[in-house]
Every structure is written in C-alpha cells, then in structure tokens.
Design an enzyme around this catalytic site. Structure first.
Site, PDB file in Angstrom:
ATOM      1  N   LYS A 165      -1.585  33.917 -43.800  1.00 36.60           N
ATOM      2  CA  LYS A 165      -0.633  34.867 -43.989  1.00 36.60           C
ATOM      3  C   LYS A 165      -1.299  36.257 -43.280  1.00 36.60           C
ATOM      4  O   LYS A 165      -2.419  36.720 -43.773  1.00 36.60           O
ATOM      5  CB  LYS A 165      -0.072  35.142 -45.369  1.00 36.60           C
ATOM      6  N   LYS A 221      26.334  32.745 -16.620  1.00 40.10           N
ATOM      7  CA  LYS A 221      25.374  31.758 -17.370  1.00 40.10           C
ATOM      8  C   LYS A 221      25.804  30.361 -16.787  1.00 40.10           C
ATOM      9  O   LYS A 221      24.947  29.303 -16.529  1.00 40.10           O
ATOM     10  CB  LYS A 221      25.591  31.624 -18.956  1.00 40.10           C
ATOM     11  N   PHE A 241      26.679  26.424 -24.210  1.00 33.72           N
ATOM     12  CA  PHE A 241      27.350  27.693 -25.335  1.00 33.72           C
ATOM     13  C   PHE A 241      26.633  28.799 -24.862  1.00 33.72           C
ATOM     14  O   PHE A 241      25.461  28.800 -24.778  1.00 33.72           O
ATOM     15  CB  PHE A 241      27.256  26.941 -26.565  1.00 33.72           C
ATOM     16  N   ILE A 281      16.086  25.030 -22.862  1.00 31.13           N
ATOM     17  CA  ILE A 281      16.564  23.535 -23.029  1.00 31.13           C
ATOM     18  C   ILE A 281      17.762  23.097 -22.048  1.00 31.13           C
ATOM     19  O   ILE A 281      17.425  22.138 -21.707  1.00 31.13           O
ATOM     20  CB  ILE A 281      16.586  23.369 -24.412  1.00 31.13           C
ATOM     21  N   ASN A 292      17.368  33.239 -36.257  1.00 35.21           N
ATOM     22  CA  ASN A 292      18.438  34.178 -35.849  1.00 35.21           C
ATOM     23  C   ASN A 292      19.613  33.655 -36.868  1.00 35.21           C
ATOM     24  O   ASN A 292      19.477  32.760 -37.834  1.00 35.21           O
ATOM     25  CB  ASN A 292      19.062  34.054 -34.445  1.00 35.21           C
TER      26      ASN A 292
END
Ligand code: FMN
Length: 407
Positions: A292, A346, A332, A312, A213
């Site tokens: 691959k 959250k 966060f 986590i 990301n």
C-alpha cells in the site's frame, strides 16, 4: 416491458416440494403479461392448494379429467388447444416416466399426450432428490422425452428439502421465466457465436486501490442475454461487476484492461459477432506498488505516471478474422457531448461496420438508455427504453446487417 404479453401458458404442477416455487412462477408469468391456466396432479395438491394457484392465476384450477365444467367434458382437449406452451414446473420423476410411456391416467398426462405436438410446445422443469435425478432410469427418460419433442429446461444444484446437497433442484422462478422468454424469442442469431465485453476495468495502483469508472455492466449483460434469446452461443467477458450471469451465457470474469484484452482476443478467434460494450480504461498506472502506498506525514502527494492500455476493439477489428469478414464488430462509444460527431469519428477510426453511441452520464448505472446507431448508411436513433429492450432491438439491427456485410 412485458416479455410474455399475449402468451397463454398452461402451467402443470406435479407432486414435489418445489410446488412452493410454482406460486412465484405463476406470479412472474402474470406480471410478464401472460395468461396462466393451472393444471395440477393429485400429488401436487398434497404440496400446494389449488386455492393459492387460483388466486395467483385468476382462473379456476383444473385437477381432474372428469371435470364437468367443460361443456364437452374434455378439459384435456380444450385447455391444451388454447395454449402457446405447456410448462411442467415442477415435473416429478414419476411424471417424466409417465410421459415417456405415453400414459394418460390423469388430466395433466392426458393433456400432454393429447396436445398437437407441432403447435404446442411442452417445456419441463424437473425437480427431485439428487439420487432420483442421477438415476439411470431418470436420465434415460429425460433423453427420451427430449427425443419425443419436449424441451427440458435443466435443474439447479444446491441444498435440497431432503437435507442432501446436489443436482435436481427446480430452477428458480426468475431463471425459468428467463428460459421461457428465450424459448419464445425469434432465433435471429441461430448458429452465431457472440462475444460481448461488459463493465468497467480496474487498474490497480497498489494491493488496496485502483482506478476504475462508473460503468455498471448492465448494457453489456442485457446484450449478452438478448443474444442468447436470439439463439446465439454467447461468451461474456465481464469486468468487476456484481450482476447475475444471464441464463445460458458463458461468463469470463476479468479485472484489468490487459486481462480483458487476453480473454477477448482468445474468444474472438471463435466468434462471429463481437460487441464491445465494456468501458475499458484508456490508461493504467505505469507501476503497481506491491505494498500500500502510504502517507508519510510530509504533505507530499504521490506522483502517478500512466501508460496507455491496448485498444481492445481496435485489436479485434484489425484481426485477420474481422478483416476477412468472419467477425462482425460492433463498438460502443460513451460520450459526454457531441455524440453524433464522436460516434461517427470513432467508427471510422476503428474501421468497424457498426458503432453504437450513448451519453455516458445518462447510461452508466441506469436501467434505461438511449442508443445512436452509426453505420455506412448514416445514423439511426433507438429512443430511451429499458436496456434489455434496446439490447433486443440491437440484435435485430445486427442480424439485418449480416447478409449485406458478409463477403
Ligand atoms: C414429501 C415428499 C416430497 C416429494 N418430493 C418429490 C420431488 O421433489 N420430486 C419428485 O419427483 N418426486 C417427489 N415425491 C414423490 C412424488 O410425489 C410421487 O412420485 C408422486 O407419485 C408423483 O405424482 P405425480 O407425478 O402424479 O405428480 C415426493 C414425495 C413426498 C412424500
């Protein structure tokens, strides 16, 4: 953001090749808002001219105790009394030995001896050949100057002007600036062990490709730096990012969410504050190809299946250490909309005392950010500012919550 605004630094140069770096250090001090008074030994003048240092500091340089510019003819008293710190960079082996002996046969050594020790700190950036550095006399002298109240900022390692390679190089000007800024910071988290995760994770599909990301790691790295400035011992578990490690921080590099989980849970056993800044992938490919994955020319696209990664933050927040309030957890949330609702939800879901929300697209990769702090009492906004400024504010916010939170 001027880290040294209002500070007055006496920058002492002694005889060493690293004097060329002192020009840059002086420039960085000035850029950081400090006023700088340069004092040089006779030997230092062999390596760089006072003219250069005068031009960069904007003040005439002092080199002699017999300088008649001062009305009372005592530059060693006058210059040191105005200082917030005396920084010796570079500090030669010879000068360290003279400090140990309390010698005062030139302006700089005289000034160091005559400084009020309780008010004016002495910071030393040694620079010398590796054999000089390793010599028992130098190491003995360094222990003694530390015992006498000076702060030794350490040395770098690598290629030296003499052609040899090893320890003893002066730290780079930017590193010295970071250390000196940390030195001046209030030690709000002294005695704490802070664990920070930062950056993205990389979930491999095959040996070539993977899913990741846009997280740059800048926010987490700024938090690690701010925690160290606040006096904490800091471990930074970093996903794949190319950012320099903040000074004095222990870094553990990881790639996947699973690697990050292992490194984080291990370090969390010793931490007292955990800040989960990393943008951890929620899912990883169910299988990882050894080779691959190739196009076969048929136009058929591969079907990818995913499995969910461990959470986590939740894992750490549910640990015995966090549940018994020995570990203060900060999460966060990077959202794209409805920040307040998502952040509140959250925080509840994770069962943590503090959740920091930010808008992902306005935060990822940027040097600035805006944060929303959510705790049991409600919501508080930290308006848009450089990430390091926000990280420092966050450390203050965390430190303020610790006394009420601990059982
Ligand atoms: C070319 C050259 C480079 C030197 N570089 C260093 C050095 O990097 N570190 C050091 O401790 N001494 C170095 N020295 C020796 C010092 O300049 C010498 O010990 C001097 O007396 C130091 O004086 P000061 O401490 O009053 O500045 C060097 C000497 C020469 C000739």
């Amino acid at each position: 953001m001027q880290d040294l605004a209002g500070k007055h630094i006496v920058l002492g140069l002694t005889g060493g090749i690293a004097c060329y770096k002192s020009a840059e250090l002086c420039r960085l001090f000035v850029k950081a808002g400090a006023t700088v008074q340069v004092v040089m030994t006779e030997a230092a003048e062999q390596f760089i001219t006072p003219v250069t240092m005068q031009a960069l500091s904007g003040r005439t340089v002092y080199t002699s105790q017999w300088d008649t510019r001062e009305p009372n003819n005592m530059p060693h008293i006058n210059l040191s009394r105005e200082a917030d710190a005396i920084v010796l960079a570079p500090c030669s082996a010879d000068f360290i030995a003279r400090l140990v002996q309390g010698r005062s046969d030139d302006l700089l050594s005289l000034m160091c001896l005559a400084r009020p020790m309780d008010r004016i700190p002495l910071l030393i950036a040694p620079a010398m050949n590796r054999e000089m550095w390793a010599h028992p006399a130098t190491q003995r002298n360094l222990m003694q100057v530390s015992a006498d109240g000076a702060t030794v900022l350490g040395v770098g390692s690598g290629w030296q002007a003499c052609g040899e390679t090893g320890d003893g190089r002066m730290l780079e000007p930017a590193q010295l600036l970071e250390d000196i800024t940390a030195f001046f910071s209030p030690k709000l988290l002294a005695g704490h062990k802070v664990l920070v995760t930062a950056g993205p994770t990389f979930e491999a599909l095959d040996p070539i490709r993977g899913i990741t990301n846009h997280s740059s790691g800048k926010m987490g790295f700024a938090i690690a730096r701010a925690a160290r400035e606040a006096g904490a011992e800091v471990t930074l578990v970093a996903g794949p990012v190319h950012l320099p490690t903040p000074r004095g921080v222990t870094r553990v590099d990881v790639l996947s969410a699973q690697d990050m989980l292992e490194a984080t849970t291990r370090a969390a056993e010793y931490a007292s504050i955990f800040v989960a800044t990393a943008a951890v992938a929620d899912w990883r490919p169910a299988t990882q190809s050894d080779q691959k994955i190739k196009k076969d020319g048929s136009g058929k696209t591969p079907v990818l299946e995913f499995v969910e990664n461990a959470d986590i933050l939740l894992t750490v927040a549910r640990s015995e250490r966090a549940q018994s309030r020995k570990l203060f957890c900060v999460g966060f949330a990077a959202e794209s909309e409805n920040l307040v609702e998502h952040a509140k939800a959250k925080r509840q879901r994770k069962g943590i005392p503090l959740l920091v929300g930010n808008i992902g697209p306005l935060a990822f990769g940027q040097d600035d950010n805006a944060l929303l702090l959510v705790d049991t009492h409600g919501v508080r906004e930290l308006p848009r500012a450089p990430k390091l400024t926000l990280a420092r504010e966050l450390m203050t916010e965390i430190a303020a919550r610790l006394p009420d939170w601990r059982v």
